[in-house]
Structure formats: structure tokens, C-alpha cells
Scaffold this motif. Structure first.
Motif, PDB file in Angstrom:
ATOM      1  N   VAL A   1      -9.728  -9.188   4.599  1.00  0.00           N
ATOM      2  CA  VAL A   1      -8.519  -8.425   4.302  1.00  0.00           C
ATOM      3  C   VAL A   1      -7.614  -8.399   5.529  1.00  0.00           C
ATOM      4  O   VAL A   1      -8.074  -8.162   6.650  1.00  0.00           O
ATOM      5  N   ASP A   2      -6.318  -8.625   5.314  1.00  0.00           N
ATOM      6  CA  ASP A   2      -5.296  -8.474   6.353  1.00  0.00           C
ATOM      7  C   ASP A   2      -4.443  -7.247   6.042  1.00  0.00           C
ATOM      8  O   ASP A   2      -4.141  -6.968   4.879  1.00  0.00           O
ATOM      9  N   ILE A   3      -4.023  -6.530   7.087  1.00  0.00           N
ATOM     10  CA  ILE A   3      -3.117  -5.392   6.971  1.00  0.00           C
ATOM     11  C   ILE A   3      -1.844  -5.724   7.740  1.00  0.00           C
ATOM     12  O   ILE A   3      -1.904  -6.225   8.875  1.00  0.00           O
ATOM     13  N   ALA A   4      -0.684  -5.432   7.128  1.00  0.00           N
ATOM     14  CA  ALA A   4       0.592  -5.798   7.753  1.00  0.00           C
ATOM     15  C   ALA A   4       1.596  -4.659   7.680  1.00  0.00           C
ATOM     16  O   ALA A   4       1.502  -3.768   6.834  1.00  0.00           O
ATOM     17  N   LEU A   5       2.570  -4.713   8.574  1.00  0.00           N
ATOM     18  CA  LEU A   5       3.761  -3.856   8.530  1.00  0.00           C
ATOM     19  C   LEU A   5       4.966  -4.741   8.239  1.00  0.00           C
ATOM     20  O   LEU A   5       4.977  -5.937   8.559  1.00  0.00           O
ATOM     21  N   GLY A   6       6.005  -4.151   7.635  1.00  0.00           N
ATOM     22  CA  GLY A   6       7.241  -4.888   7.459  1.00  0.00           C
ATOM     23  C   GLY A   6       7.726  -4.941   6.031  1.00  0.00           C
ATOM     24  O   GLY A   6       6.961  -4.739   5.079  1.00  0.00           O
TER      25      GLY A   6
ATOM     26  N   PRO B   1       4.530   3.544  13.266  1.00  0.00           N
ATOM     27  CA  PRO B   1       5.724   4.391  13.212  1.00  0.00           C
ATOM     28  C   PRO B   1       5.898   5.039  11.843  1.00  0.00           C
ATOM     29  O   PRO B   1       5.457   4.502  10.815  1.00  0.00           O
ATOM     30  N   ALA B   2       6.560   6.170  11.819  1.00  0.00           N
ATOM     31  CA  ALA B   2       6.945   6.778  10.550  1.00  0.00           C
ATOM     32  C   ALA B   2       7.886   5.841   9.796  1.00  0.00           C
ATOM     33  O   ALA B   2       8.582   5.016  10.402  1.00  0.00           O
ATOM     34  N   ASN B   3       7.879   5.956   8.477  1.00  0.00           N
ATOM     35  CA  ASN B   3       8.739   5.174   7.592  1.00  0.00           C
ATOM     36  C   ASN B   3       8.410   3.684   7.591  1.00  0.00           C
ATOM     37  O   ASN B   3       9.270   2.842   7.280  1.00  0.00           O
ATOM     38  N   SER B   4       7.153   3.346   7.940  1.00  0.00           N
ATOM     39  CA  SER B   4       6.724   1.950   7.920  1.00  0.00           C
ATOM     40  C   SER B   4       6.205   1.557   6.535  1.00  0.00           C
ATOM     41  O   SER B   4       5.531   2.341   5.865  1.00  0.00           O
ATOM     42  N   ARG B   5       6.528   0.367   6.111  1.00  0.00           N
ATOM     43  CA  ARG B   5       5.913  -0.202   4.903  1.00  0.00           C
ATOM     44  C   ARG B   5       4.605  -0.874   5.313  1.00  0.00           C
ATOM     45  O   ARG B   5       4.584  -1.695   6.234  1.00  0.00           O
ATOM     46  N   ILE B   6       3.511  -0.537   4.619  1.00  0.00           N
ATOM     47  CA  ILE B   6       2.204  -1.138   4.881  1.00  0.00           C
ATOM     48  C   ILE B   6       1.786  -1.933   3.658  1.00  0.00           C
ATOM     49  O   ILE B   6       1.914  -1.456   2.515  1.00  0.00           O
ATOM     50  N   SER B   7       1.304  -3.134   3.883  1.00  0.00           N
ATOM     51  CA  SER B   7       0.821  -3.973   2.791  1.00  0.00           C
ATOM     52  C   SER B   7      -0.487  -4.630   3.196  1.00  0.00           C
ATOM     53  O   SER B   7      -0.889  -4.605   4.369  1.00  0.00           O
ATOM     54  N   ALA B   8      -1.166  -5.228   2.218  1.00  0.00           N
ATOM     55  CA  ALA B   8      -2.453  -5.866   2.466  1.00  0.00           C
ATOM     56  C   ALA B   8      -2.567  -7.123   1.614  1.00  0.00           C
ATOM     57  O   ALA B   8      -1.909  -7.264   0.573  1.00  0.00           O
ATOM     58  N   ARG B   9      -3.398  -8.041   2.068  1.00  0.00           N
ATOM     59  CA  ARG B   9      -3.703  -9.230   1.278  1.00  0.00           C
ATOM     60  C   ARG B   9      -5.185  -9.562   1.444  1.00  0.00           C
ATOM     61  O   ARG B   9      -5.840  -9.105   2.392  1.00  0.00           O
ATOM     62  N   LEU B  10      -5.697 -10.359   0.502  1.00  0.00           N
ATOM     63  CA  LEU B  10      -7.135 -10.640   0.444  1.00  0.00           C
ATOM     64  C   LEU B  10      -7.377 -12.117   0.195  1.00  0.00           C
ATOM     65  O   LEU B  10      -6.654 -12.757  -0.577  1.00  0.00           O
ATOM     66  N   GLN B  11      -8.405 -12.643   0.845  1.00  0.00           N
ATOM     67  CA  GLN B  11      -8.973 -13.933   0.469  1.00  0.00           C
ATOM     68  C   GLN B  11     -10.444 -13.707   0.177  1.00  0.00           C
ATOM     69  O   GLN B  11     -11.058 -12.770   0.701  1.00  0.00           O
ATOM     70  N   ALA B  12     -11.043 -14.556  -0.668  1.00  0.00           N
ATOM     71  CA  ALA B  12     -12.433 -14.346  -1.066  1.00  0.00           C
ATOM     72  C   ALA B  12     -13.101 -15.672  -1.393  1.00  0.00           C
ATOM     73  O   ALA B  12     -12.430 -16.675  -1.682  1.00  0.00           O
ATOM     74  N   THR B  13     -14.426 -15.666  -1.352  1.00  0.00           N
ATOM     75  CA  THR B  13     -15.173 -16.876  -1.679  1.00  0.00           C
ATOM     76  C   THR B  13     -15.068 -17.233  -3.154  1.00  0.00           C
ATOM     77  O   THR B  13     -15.270 -18.382  -3.529  1.00  0.00           O
TER      78      THR B  13
ATOM     79  N   ILE C   1       0.841  -1.197   0.000  1.00  0.00           N
ATOM     80  CA  ILE C   1       0.000   0.000   0.000  1.00  0.00           C
ATOM     81  C   ILE C   1       0.872   1.241   0.000  1.00  0.00           C
ATOM     82  O   ILE C   1       0.616   2.210  -0.713  1.00  0.00           O
ATOM     83  N   VAL C   2       1.930   1.241   0.790  1.00  0.00           N
ATOM     84  CA  VAL C   2       2.891   2.345   0.797  1.00  0.00           C
ATOM     85  C   VAL C   2       4.243   1.785   1.209  1.00  0.00           C
ATOM     86  O   VAL C   2       4.332   0.922   2.099  1.00  0.00           O
ATOM     87  N   ALA C   3       5.317   2.261   0.554  1.00  0.00           N
ATOM     88  CA  ALA C   3       6.667   1.773   0.864  1.00  0.00           C
ATOM     89  C   ALA C   3       7.180   2.334   2.178  1.00  0.00           C
ATOM     90  O   ALA C   3       7.917   1.657   2.911  1.00  0.00           O
ATOM     91  N   SER C   4       6.809   3.587   2.491  1.00  0.00           N
ATOM     92  CA  SER C   4       7.306   4.234   3.703  1.00  0.00           C
ATOM     93  C   SER C   4       6.308   5.302   4.130  1.00  0.00           C
ATOM     94  O   SER C   4       6.087   6.270   3.398  1.00  0.00           O
ATOM     95  N   THR C   5       5.699   5.115   5.284  1.00  0.00           N
ATOM     96  CA  THR C   5       4.711   6.090   5.742  1.00  0.00           C
ATOM     97  C   THR C   5       5.383   7.441   5.982  1.00  0.00           C
ATOM     98  O   THR C   5       6.461   7.514   6.581  1.00  0.00           O
ATOM     99  N   PRO C   6       4.756   8.539   5.547  1.00  0.00           N
ATOM    100  CA  PRO C   6       5.397   9.852   5.638  1.00  0.00           C
ATOM    101  C   PRO C   6       5.336  10.480   7.019  1.00  0.00           C
ATOM    102  O   PRO C   6       5.901  11.556   7.233  1.00  0.00           O
ATOM    103  N   MET C   7       4.665   9.837   7.963  1.00  0.00           N
ATOM    104  CA  MET C   7       4.522  10.399   9.309  1.00  0.00           C
ATOM    105  C   MET C   7       4.188   9.278  10.272  1.00  0.00           C
ATOM    106  O   MET C   7       3.771   8.196   9.884  1.00  0.00           O
TER     107      MET C   7
ATOM    108  N   ILE D   1      -0.929  -6.784  11.449  1.00  0.00           N
ATOM    109  CA  ILE D   1      -1.343  -6.029  12.633  1.00  0.00           C
ATOM    110  C   ILE D   1      -2.863  -6.007  12.767  1.00  0.00           C
ATOM    111  O   ILE D   1      -3.382  -5.798  13.860  1.00  0.00           O
ATOM    112  N   ILE D   2      -3.565  -6.212  11.662  1.00  0.00           N
ATOM    113  CA  ILE D   2      -5.025  -6.316  11.670  1.00  0.00           C
ATOM    114  C   ILE D   2      -5.387  -7.452  10.723  1.00  0.00           C
ATOM    115  O   ILE D   2      -4.968  -7.457   9.557  1.00  0.00           O
ATOM    116  N   GLU D   3      -6.169  -8.408  11.202  1.00  0.00           N
ATOM    117  CA  GLU D   3      -6.482  -9.571  10.393  1.00  0.00           C
ATOM    118  C   GLU D   3      -7.981  -9.714  10.173  1.00  0.00           C
ATOM    119  O   GLU D   3      -8.792  -9.431  11.043  1.00  0.00           O
ATOM    120  N   ASN D   4      -8.331 -10.141   8.963  1.00  0.00           N
ATOM    121  CA  ASN D   4      -9.678 -10.587   8.616  1.00  0.00           C
ATOM    122  C   ASN D   4     -10.743  -9.505   8.772  1.00  0.00           C
ATOM    123  O   ASN D   4     -11.784  -9.710   9.401  1.00  0.00           O
TER     124      ASN D   4
END
Length: 269
Positions: free
Chosen positions: A67-72, A102-114, A42-48, A80-83
Motif C-alpha cells: 500500500v502507498d499513501i500520498a498527499l496532493g 498539514p491541515a486541509n491536505s487530501r490523502i489518498s492510497a493505492r494498492l498492488q497485490a499478488t 481517503i479524505v478530501a481535506s484533513t480537518p486538522m 509520502i509512505i510507500e509499500n
């Protein structure tokens, strides 16, 4: 004397917006139904640094999804947030979580569906202020059903406008809960009737449930064929670890399929 509100220096920034298509980042489920997909940045490095986030989900799917949301960093994503529940075309959900990023965090997401290869548009708003005087760091999901990309089914029963029996969301919470978000799912029903619901959330042993949230109003109609709202909260609560959580509802219709819906809850501490 000047009045300086607590939000005088609030900053709000959005990440994941796609200006070329006027939407968020597209996250796609794998070909296999009800399986977690690959992480999409979603973003390579959070600006704040953020004290709270709002996750906007716009599904492009038929059926249900999670949907899952992750850092790293890539290949080292930590959820950090699941389902988070998403469902059906013509609907969207905005989940607000008062947690620190934290600032400068990479945020990503993934999806599962029926249905395999379905997708969801996702963007995230970073808020420099959360809830004054309170710090949260963990979100625990209860009631999500990985096997069918949904939640815990709630049945209002066959008696019109009457609360039915409780559906257990979890037998015992893993952690204390100080804020609670509610996610509403569609039970993969793409042809809903017009209806309204009043929904309760409770804690306590079976037969001794104590309502902590009463009469949350839900609705559906034949135009969008999905339950709304999808995301409710956060609500300030105090739920000890080891607590049983359950839900029940009443409905304006008794049709055996269209009266059903799913629930998942997200405890913040």
C-alpha cells in the motif's frame, strides 16, 4: 502547583471511516498482478494539522500486497509512505509514523497485490502530537519487493530454534534514520502451520552485523494462516545514511515453506 502534561491539548481525529459498512475506505488493486492501482481518496481535506499518523490496514486479499499513501490533489498525488506490507484475510496492521501532515491536505492510497482485483480497507488517525521535541518529515522504505508485492525473504534455516544467516534488506540507506518501523509479510502463504519466531534487525557490513533490535517475537497459526504482528514500531534509533540493514531469525519449526517470511523496514527522519 498544577501538573499540566504535554498532551493536555492533544487532538485525535479519524479520516476514511465508512459508517455505512463499519470499516475503512476500500482501495482495490488493478486486474494485473503486482501492478500499482489507481489512487483512491481517503479524505478530501484533513480537518486538522497532524504531527503523527496511524494507518490502519485491513486486507481483503489472498496473497500479499503493498500500500502507498500520498498527499496532493487528484492527478497530482505525491507518495509520502510507500509499500506498506499487507497480507491475507483475517489480519490487520496499524503502522504509526511520527510525521507531519498539514491541515486541509487530501490523502489518498493505492494498492498492488499478488492477485489482481484484491482489496484493502484503509483508515487513518491524525494525531496533533508526535514525539516531543522531534520533528520528522520523510519516510524511506527499504526491502519491499515490487515484483511480487512482498518484502525481503528471511529464512530461519533448517536447524530448530537457531538463528540463521543474515538476509540483506538494503546495501545502503539513502538517508539518516531516527525512527524505524518494521513490516512483516506472509510470502503469499495461505496455509501456514503454527509456529513462533525470534527476529533480529542489524546494521553493518556482511559478517560484521550489529543488532539494533533483538528477538522481535512473531507467530502464526493454522486458524488465520498469516504472520503476526504485521507492523512493529516505531523504534527510536540512530542509523547513518549509507548503512547496510539486514535481518535474521530463528523458528520453532523447520518446514521449508512455513518457516519463511518477508520483512520491509521504514526509516523516518
Amino acid at each position: 502547583m498544577s501538573d499540566w502534561p504535554l498532551t493536555i491539548d492533544t487532538a485525535i481525529m479519524t479520516v476514511g471511516q465508512n459508517y455505512a459498512s463499519s470499516r475503512g475506505i476500500t482501495v482495490t488493486a488493478p486486474v494485473s498482478a503486482n501492478a500499482k492501482g489507481a489512487w483512491t481518496q481517503i479524505v478530501a481535506s484533513t480537518p486538522m494539522a497532524a504531527k503523527a499518523i496511524m494507518i490502519d490496514l485491513r486486507p481483503v486479499i489472498t496473497g500479499d500486497g503493498l500500500v502507498d499513501i500520498a498527499l496532493g490533489a487528484t492527478s497530482f498525488e505525491t507518495p509520502i509512505i510507500e509499500n506498506l506490507i499487507v497480507a491475507e484475510f483475517n489480519s490487520s496492521a496499524s503502522f504509526i509514523f511520527p510525521v507531519s501532515i498539514p491541515a486541509n491536505s487530501r490523502i489518498s492510497a493505492r494498492l498492488q497485490a499478488t492477485t489482481g482485483s484484491n482489496a484493502c480497507y484503509i483508515l487513518i488517525m491524525l494525531l496533533s502530537h508526535g514525539f516531543p521535541g522531534i520533528s520528522f518529515s520523510r519516510i524511506t522504505t527499504y526491502g519491499a519487493a515490487i515484483a511480487d508485492s512482498g518484502g525481503t525473504q528471511v529464512d530461519p534455516g533448517g536447524t530448530l530454534n537457531t538463528k540463521n544467516s543474515w538476509s540483506q534488506i538494503t546495501a545502503a540507506t539513502q538517508n539518516n534514520i531516527r525512527m524505524l518501523n518494521i513490516g512483516i509479510g506472509n510470502v503469499a502463504n495461505s496455509a501456514r502451520a503454527a509456529a513462533t519466531w525470534l527476529t533480529d534487525i542489524a546494521i553493518g557490513p556482511a559478517g560484521q552485523e550489529h543488532e539494533i533490535l533483538r528477538d522481535l517475537m512473531l507467530s502464526s497459526d493454522t486458524a488465520i494462516d498469516t504472520m503476526t504482528p504485521k507492523a512493529i514500531g516505531p523504534f527510536p534509533v540512530s542509523i547513518p545514511s549509507g548503512s547496510r540493514i539486514a535481518a535474521r531469525a530463528q523458528c520453532s519449526i523447520t518446514e521449508a515453506t512455513d518457516r519463511l517470511f518477508d520483512v520491509a523496514v521504514y526509516g523516518v527522519d
